[in-house]
Scaffold this active site. Sequence first.
Site, PDB file in Angstrom:
ATOM      1  N   SER A   1       0.852  -1.194   0.000  1.00 42.22           N
ATOM      2  CA  SER A   1       0.000   0.000   0.000  1.00 42.22           C
ATOM      3  C   SER A   1       0.881   1.235   0.000  1.00 42.22           C
ATOM      4  O   SER A   1       2.046   1.181   0.416  1.00 42.22           O
ATOM      5  CB  SER A   1      -0.860   0.035   1.266  1.00 42.22           C
ATOM      6  N   ASP A   2       0.343   2.360  -0.478  1.00 48.28           N
ATOM      7  CA  ASP A   2       1.027   3.610  -0.198  1.00 48.28           C
ATOM      8  C   ASP A   2       0.841   3.870   1.296  1.00 48.28           C
ATOM      9  O   ASP A   2      -0.062   3.314   1.931  1.00 48.28           O
ATOM     10  CB  ASP A   2       0.509   4.773  -1.049  1.00 48.28           C
ATOM     11  N   TRP A   3       1.690   4.719   1.844  1.00 46.58           N
ATOM     12  CA  TRP A   3       1.735   4.896   3.307  1.00 46.58           C
ATOM     13  C   TRP A   3       0.478   5.642   3.790  1.00 46.58           C
ATOM     14  O   TRP A   3       0.337   6.845   3.596  1.00 46.58           O
ATOM     15  CB  TRP A   3       2.999   5.653   3.685  1.00 46.58           C
TER      16      TRP A   3
END
Length: 717
Positions: free
Chosen positions: A248-250
Amino acid sequence: MVSAQQKSQVYLDVTKPIEDRVENALSQMTTKEKVELCYAQSKFSSKGVSRLGIPEVWSADGSHGVSDEKIWDEWGGAGWTNDSCTAFPALTCLAATFNPDLSLLYGKSIGEEARYRDKTVLLGPGVNIYRTPLNGRNFEYMGEDPYLASRMVVPYVQGVQSNGVAACVKHFALNNQEISRGEINVNLSDRALHEIYLPAFKAAVQEGKAWSIMGAYNQLRGEHCCHNDLLLNKILKNDWKFDGVVISDWGGVHNTDQAAKNGLDIEMGTYTNGLTTNGNFPYSKYYLANPFLKGIKEGKYDIALLNDKACRILRLIFRTTMSADRPFGRFVSPEHSEAARKIASEGIVLLKNDNQFFPIPAGKYKKIAVIGENASRSMVVGGGSTSLKVAYEVSPLQGLKDKYGDDHIIYTLGYASGPSLYGREEPSKLNADSLLAAAIEVAKNADIVLYVGGLNKNYFQDCESGDRKSLNLPFGQDKLIDALLKANKNTAVILLSGNAVAMPWVDKVPAIMQGWYLGSEAGNAMADVISGEVNPSGKLPFSFPKKLEDNAAYSFGKLSYPGDSINQYYKEDILVGYRWFDTKKIAPLFPFGYGLSYTTFVYSSPAVDRVEAKADGTVKVSFTLTNTGKSDGAETAQLYVSKPASAVTRAAKELKVFKKVFLKAGETQAVTLEVPVSSFAYYNETKSAWEVESGIYTLFLGASSRDVKGKVDVKIQ
Ligand code: BGC
């Protein structure tokens, strides 16, 4: 007889096929251990299986250099003294080289740095398409054309992964602006999705064989991209057969159910927004942590979902840290500096050069005024997650001093912008009028002026989490350039930016150079080109509009860009970048694919090896290219295709092949470009499939998207 102990050791045997190792390791893991693979344990790492000796997964930003070590649970640097990296040029610069060999060199070099630093995953490269010049992160990407981005991303990924480090191609997909990036719901046609926004990701996965991919923050058709059934399950994992890990993106994960079922594998950075906020949540509260484990135990989630995620993560580990073929890497080596310098100098684009203002050989002028903050400012710091702690950075000013001698350079700031802060702006405390007055004085007394300005990595410039507010140069630079031109008409403008800017002074300045963010070797590369030791050969990877209203996304109003904070609609559809300018007959300031050289090239008329071809055939376009000038140089020949009569809307031109040709002064080379007819296909929305229409296609051979040197028609049966 294979003993039980030998059997349990299969996953450790590097001579065994990866799939056997994965299966063997999985069979020895508890449900809890499998779940623990699927979420972060610190800002940039997730667990391995310590009991079995399976290492943790450590990642680092980003596409332009390997960032410093961070504090376990904070965004701040950990203060190590062994982690100052080489900064490579921004990906816009790499794209501008139009040279896939350099992309391989880039990937190999940055991958070596990541390997030396023991990273499992490098969080890059980024290939979101340049849809609007206001996007604060365009500098991290490879421009507006899906074909160019595809050709450049593949070798980058291969180069990184040749080091036993996974590339993480980002941000999948449609994260084409920073405004409302965490929630904006993108609505677009299947054609725009497949023809414009997905091809570079597809190439990275299918040809580059990327081992990981990062989900985007935004939503597509009502689901966040980090757990989007269409993007991750259907397209990426089913249609493209991606066998790697979706990270995932953060802070991009929002829901356990969707994260469990819709294709996410590792959840990172939850309850933070990327770089500024720190949630006081234990990692065990992540969506894929305890809530997921509970759901599995209660029978809400099929164990097959968990096994699939765990297998992918194990595969990633066996491909990287537990691979026998993992070289040792190297860090801040002379070869990396050389690579950075070569890529930087090949990416610089000469936009205008009246009366051969450039090149400027050493000794030609006694007094060279260098004016502009970007000549002396650090360009590797700021911009968000690509901000780097570097071993060194040669500024343009330093590079010019080294080339021409300290005595011949007079420097003054001209304007000032304030510090690079993330998420907020702070103007400079210096007095703008005094800076301007001092600059005029310096300009008056110099033989020539090299103005080094552009954007920078401040918030609302080329920086993550915000978009630019206008197309104009910031910090009073237009006024300053006008004043400099009055003081000294021999003023050339050198722009450092990752985005197009408006140039109200374009007709008045004799010469313009587009310099990007060039990394550690910025000043050396710039001086190489300015002095003529390197002949510029960069071409623009995106169009420069004359005004913002000419940009397709912007021209359709707020719902198209930036949306109403909930939804946005890509109303320009497939007509992104030059596809829009050419189809709508709007003249850009500088077109896609454009860039000058110190020498001149002549193209012969193109000839085709056949005037009729089948949908699965190939057409060969041949011509000769001659360097008719006095210096060696390189030209990127570009082949565009159009379908004048079509069942669907078609762009006036689409890039299908390019080739960078190096020619000695006076040399002629025969060049052949091979175009697979399958690349003429459009995405048929009714059939959900690519389709090559029969009929006449026109092939345009050009030195840019606008500078057509010849054309030929081909009939496809
Ligand atoms: C960015 C990613 C980056 C991640 C980790 C996010 O804010 O969107 O590109 O890799 O942070 O720093």
